[in-house]
Design an enzyme around this catalytic site. Structure first.
Site: not given
Length: 353
Positions: A77-79, A81-82
């Site tokens: 999941p990228c959230q 560091v998004s």
């Protein structure tokens, strides 16, 4: 190669990869995403569970060895560091447990020893500094330190628009391969595919309209939102309107970001599609529209599911499961890697003659 997909979600990234990888195994935390993955990829055994739990990790490792997995795709999941997330600095990134999921994936790599590993995340992930062996290192440095004797490693930031996807979406893709394989970076396309190229011929729809085309039905919106967007030109935000801008109940102007309540441009690739493509007030979600005269514009609505599929390089006529809501499907499209980008990378991974 037999493949394993970690953090698989609905399996958007794998949609074009069957000529290169036979995905026989996948892991996803959330049951609804797991079910959609199994619908789209019935040949892959789904292990639904938290891979930070040792029992789940052990099951993935055992199944991978039993199924002779030689390819691992890890898309954590990228959230955490998004760019649109709440974490803006490295000190905040370090406090988000999601940013450490990659190390659990590496535990699986260590035990399975595949020939090829691909790690994908948002481009900012390359900047994050992790505590590692009494040092502070970025992920590429950690991988080189840990695997330089086993794998060749290539890390690049790719914009999906450079590889035929009608969407500007920058992703970090790290490819690790053993010496029995070769990898070369894919060549960029000669020109970008614009929104007009991709969806310009689709029938115009207003909020609440339906069509005979598969997945091409417009969401309903509040009367106020429709008014704001009918008065908003292509490529502009309703916040830039002199009269019909987002207001509170008392008529005062709402403060907001200029990329919300915004129509996308016709003659560029679409901006990055996010998980919240269902609401006008989210980021770059509204159809470009066409001039109607009198300062009004058509298609005062968010993009339809069909338009989102096309702009994400997914077959717009794909069969989607009835057990997932439209919003759930939108979330999965928004968090997925455009399959055309992943295909461009994977078709350049070849066994040595």
């Amino acid at each position: 190669m037999k493949g394993l997909s970690l953090f698989a979600s609905a399996g958007v990234a794998e949609l074009n990869l069957s000529p290169y990888v036979d995905f026989v195994l996948a892991n996803e935390l959330l049951p609804i995403r797991s079910r959609v993955h199994s619908f789209l990829h019935p040949g892959a055994k789904m292990i639904c569970g938290d891979l930070t739990e040792q029992s789940v990790k052990d099951e993935i490792i055992q199944e991978s060895i039993a199924k002779n997995v030689k390819f691992i795709l890890a898309t954590p999941p990228c959230q955490g560091v998004s760019l649109i997330g709440k974490n803006k600095r490295n000190t905040q990134w370090l406090k988000d447990s999601r940013n450490y999921l990659i190390f659990h994936a590496l535990d699986i790599v260590d035990q399975v020893c595949p020939d090829v590993v691909i790690i994908e995340n948002v481009d900012r992930f390359i900047k994050m500094q992790f505590p590692y062996e009494n040092d502070t290192l970025d992920i590429v440095s950690i991988l080189n330190k840990k695997y330089r004797k086993t794998y060749n490693i290539d890390a690049n930031i790719y914009n999906a628009a450079d590889y035929g996807v009608p969407q500007s979406r920058k992703r970090l893709i790290i490819v690790m391969w053993k010496d029995n394989y070769l990898f070369s970076s894919p060549e960029k396309t000669d020109r970008h595919v614009t929104v007009r190229d991709a969806i310009g011929e689709l029938p115009s729809l207003e909020a609440g309209d339906t069509s005979t085309l598969k997945h091409h039905n417009a969401r309903r919106h509040t009367k106020e939102h429709v008014i704001y967007m009918r008065h908003t030109p292509t490529g502009k935000s309703a916040f830039q309107n002199t009269v019909h801008y987002p207001k509170r109940a008392d008529g005062t102007k709402i403060t907001g970001y200029p990329y919300t309540y915004k129509r996308i441009d016709w003659d560029k690739p679409a901006p990055t599609i996010t998980m919240r493509s269902d609401i006008v007030s989210s980021t770059h979600t509204v159809h470009p529209g066409r001039p109607l005269g009198g300062g009004l514009y058509s298609d005062a609505r968010v993009l339809t599911l069909r338009e989102l599929l096309i702009l994400s390089s997914i077959d717009p006529d794909i069969d989607l499961p009835d057990f997932a809501s439209e919003n759930q499907l939108r979330y999965m499209i928004g968090e997925g890697v455009p399959p055309l980008l992943m295909e461009a990378v994977c078709k350049n991974i070849k066994p040595k003659a």
